[in-house]
Design an enzyme around this catalytic site. Structure first.
Site, PDB file in Angstrom:
ATOM      1  N   TYR A 172       0.385  -1.215   0.412  1.00 26.90           N
ATOM      2  CA  TYR A 172      -0.022  -0.644  -0.255  1.00 26.90           C
ATOM      3  C   TYR A 172       0.621   1.132   0.089  1.00 26.90           C
ATOM      4  CZ  TYR A 172      -3.165   3.157   1.821  1.00 26.90           C
ATOM      5  OH  TYR A 172      -3.804   4.532   1.338  1.00 26.90           O
TER       6      TYR A 172
HETATM    7  N1  NAP Z   1      -9.118   7.961   5.488  1.00 27.50           N
HETATM    8  C1  NAP Z   1      -7.992   8.663   5.727  1.00 27.50           C
HETATM    9  O1  NAP Z   1      -7.225   9.248   6.947  1.00 27.50           O
HETATM   10  C2  NAP Z   1      -7.105   9.023   4.755  1.00 27.50           C
HETATM   11  C3  NAP Z   1      -5.884   9.915   5.049  1.00 27.50           C
HETATM   12  C4  NAP Z   1      -5.486  10.555   4.013  1.00 27.50           C
HETATM   13  C5  NAP Z   1      -5.450  10.153   2.752  1.00 27.50           C
HETATM   14  N2  NAP Z   1      -6.356   8.873   2.576  1.00 27.50           N
HETATM   15  C6  NAP Z   1      -6.729   8.755   1.560  1.00 27.50           C
HETATM   16  O2  NAP Z   1      -8.207   8.512   1.085  1.00 27.50           O
HETATM   17  C7  NAP Z   1      -8.358   7.240  -0.406  1.00 27.50           C
HETATM   18  C8  NAP Z   1      -9.573   7.166   0.207  1.00 27.50           C
HETATM   19  O3  NAP Z   1      -9.118   6.209   1.308  1.00 27.50           O
HETATM   20  P1  NAP Z   1     -11.007   6.248   2.039  1.00 27.50           P
HETATM   21  O4  NAP Z   1     -10.050   6.907   3.693  1.00 27.50           O
HETATM   22  O5  NAP Z   1     -11.916   7.130   1.787  1.00 27.50           O
HETATM   23  O6  NAP Z   1     -10.597   4.591   2.717  1.00 27.50           O
HETATM   24  P2  NAP Z   1     -12.143   3.686   2.548  1.00 27.50           P
HETATM   25  O7  NAP Z   1     -13.337   4.329   3.369  1.00 27.50           O
HETATM   26  O8  NAP Z   1     -11.757   2.494   3.369  1.00 27.50           O
HETATM   27  O9  NAP Z   1     -12.906   3.608   1.311  1.00 27.50           O
HETATM   28  C9  NAP Z   1     -12.126   2.640  -0.032  1.00 27.50           C
HETATM   29  C10 NAP Z   1     -12.959   2.769  -0.937  1.00 27.50           C
HETATM   30  O10 NAP Z   1     -12.079   1.479  -2.172  1.00 27.50           O
HETATM   31  C11 NAP Z   1     -12.667   0.654  -2.187  1.00 27.50           C
HETATM   32  N3  NAP Z   1     -12.195  -0.325  -3.236  1.00 27.50           N
HETATM   33  C12 NAP Z   1     -11.148  -0.566  -2.303  1.00 27.50           C
HETATM   34  N4  NAP Z   1     -10.503  -2.417  -3.039  1.00 27.50           N
HETATM   35  C13 NAP Z   1     -11.308  -1.546  -4.490  1.00 27.50           C
HETATM   36  C14 NAP Z   1     -11.267  -2.772  -5.645  1.00 27.50           C
HETATM   37  N5  NAP Z   1     -10.755  -3.660  -6.411  1.00 27.50           N
HETATM   38  N6  NAP Z   1     -12.355  -2.549  -6.604  1.00 27.50           N
HETATM   39  C15 NAP Z   1     -13.242  -0.935  -6.157  1.00 27.50           C
HETATM   40  N7  NAP Z   1     -12.798  -0.082  -5.172  1.00 27.50           N
HETATM   41  C16 NAP Z   1     -12.369  -1.263  -4.055  1.00 27.50           C
HETATM   42  C17 NAP Z   1     -13.587   0.378  -1.211  1.00 27.50           C
HETATM   43  O11 NAP Z   1     -14.455  -0.351  -0.593  1.00 27.50           O
HETATM   44  P3  NAP Z   1     -14.905  -1.810  -0.521  1.00 27.50           P
HETATM   45  O12 NAP Z   1     -15.811  -1.161   0.789  1.00 27.50           O
HETATM   46  O13 NAP Z   1     -15.527  -3.574  -0.712  1.00 27.50           O
HETATM   47  O14 NAP Z   1     -13.978  -2.225  -0.354  1.00 27.50           O
HETATM   48  C18 NAP Z   1     -14.356   1.248  -0.530  1.00 27.50           C
HETATM   49  O15 NAP Z   1     -14.965   1.825  -0.992  1.00 27.50           O
HETATM   50  C19 NAP Z   1      -6.954   6.557  -0.003  1.00 27.50           C
HETATM   51  O16 NAP Z   1      -6.144   6.396  -1.090  1.00 27.50           O
HETATM   52  C20 NAP Z   1      -6.020   6.986   0.696  1.00 27.50           C
HETATM   53  O17 NAP Z   1      -5.011   7.413   0.520  1.00 27.50           O
HETATM   54  C21 NAP Z   1      -6.593   8.525   3.986  1.00 27.50           C
END
Ligand code: NAP
Length: 254
Positions: A172
């Site tokens: 990742y």
């Molecule tokens: N959360 C934070 O604090 C934070 C901080 C900085 C940056 N970010 C960035 O924000 C971005 C999103 O993160 P998040 O926190 O929103 O994570 P999240 O809530 O886990 O969302 C990720 C999404 O991606 C989907 N996904 C995973 N595998 C997939 C696949 N094979 N095909 C299609 N969709 C898929 C997941 O679907 P499923 O639910 O089905 O797995 C989920 O809907 C990331 O790039 C992360 O680096 C997050």
């Protein structure tokens, strides 16, 4: 890419995305859901892409209930999607929406912190693919459609590179570093075209991904992902031209 902040006091003009079509990859996730809600609230037609249909349907119902343009659902598992599947996505968007003005790349696969030596080889490959190569294949397939828009915008949701470059972030962390490099390259290659390439660097947010990395953390102490709404609307809309080729850095102290 240069890091910038949201202009002080910036408020989204009403309907700033009206008439635009925005594709959100990872729409059922924390950041993706926030992006979809923000774009829809600003008047965009939102294409909700994700791997599981049920959460996409829940979001679809929420957006419909909120009024605004009718969204679309596009189930796609980035892990198994082929270049032909991505080409089909672009074709379907063109056929059904007639245009594409913006993409938010917010899909992410993270299964937990693990020492490199113990990482399962296939999981390492999946991680690199879903977090890097599949994102590029999706974006590449949509570039010709974006090129026909007046003010096309791509938003790469990035990670804090210093944080995910540390021990145990595995495939990742490697993929997220490379994705930031890819965004920088594309921004540079798009300098003489209408395409705007942006990075969005969120602060820690209350999402499933965050909880998988910081298991001892109290999630209620973190802001909900909808706190990103102004930033997302800004980057997708006309005012975002000021941040062309830049990373909108929302971390505290940025
Ligand atoms: N959360 C934070 O604090 C934070 C901080 C900085 C940056 N970010 C960035 O924000 C971005 C999103 O993160 P998040 O926190 O929103 O994570 P999240 O809530 O886990 O969302 C990720 C999404 O991606 C989907 N996904 C995973 N595998 C997939 C696949 N094979 N095909 C299609 N969709 C898929 C997941 O679907 P499923 O639910 O089905 O797995 C989920 O809907 C990331 O790039 C992360 O680096 C997050």
């Amino acid at each position: 890419m240069q890091h910038v902040t949201l202009p002080p006091g910036w408020v989204a003009p009403a309907g700033s995305l009206r008439g635009r079509v925005v594709l959100v990859a990872g729409a059922a996730g924390g950041v993706g859901g926030a992006a979809a809600r923000a774009a829809a609230a600003a008047g965009a037609t939102v294409v909700l892409l994700g791997r599981r249909v049920k959460p996409l349907e829940r979001l679809y119902d929420e957006l419909v209930a909120a009024g605004g343009a009718q969204p679309a659902i596009y189930p796609l598992d980035l892990e198994g999607a082929t270049p032909e599947d991505h080409a089909m996505l672009a074709e379907r968007i063109e056929a059904e929406c007639g245009r594409l003005d913006g993409i938010v790349l917010a899909a992410a696969r993270f299964t937990g912190l693990i020492p490199l030596a113990q990482s399962e080889p296939l999981e390492f490959l999946r991680s690199i693919h879903v977090n890097l190569t599949a994102q590029w294949l999706l974006l590449q397939s949509c570039l010709p459609l974006l090129a026909r828009a007046d003010d096309p915008s791509v938003v790469f949701v990035l990670e804090d590179a210093a944080r995910v470059g540390k021990a145990y972030w595995g495939g990742y962390g490697v993929a997220r570093h490379a994705l930031a490099t890819l965004a920088t390259m594309l921004a540079s290659e798009s300098e003489n075209s209408p395409l705007r390439v942006h990075g969005l660097l969120p602060p820690p947010l209350r999402t499933a991904l965050r909880a998988r990395a910081y298991i001892a953390e109290d999630p209620t102490a973190l802001p909900a992902p909808d706190a990103l709404a102004p930033a997302i609307t800004y980057l997708l809309g006309p005012d975002g031209r000021e941040a062309r080729g830049c990373v909108l850095d929302l971390r505290t102290g940025a």
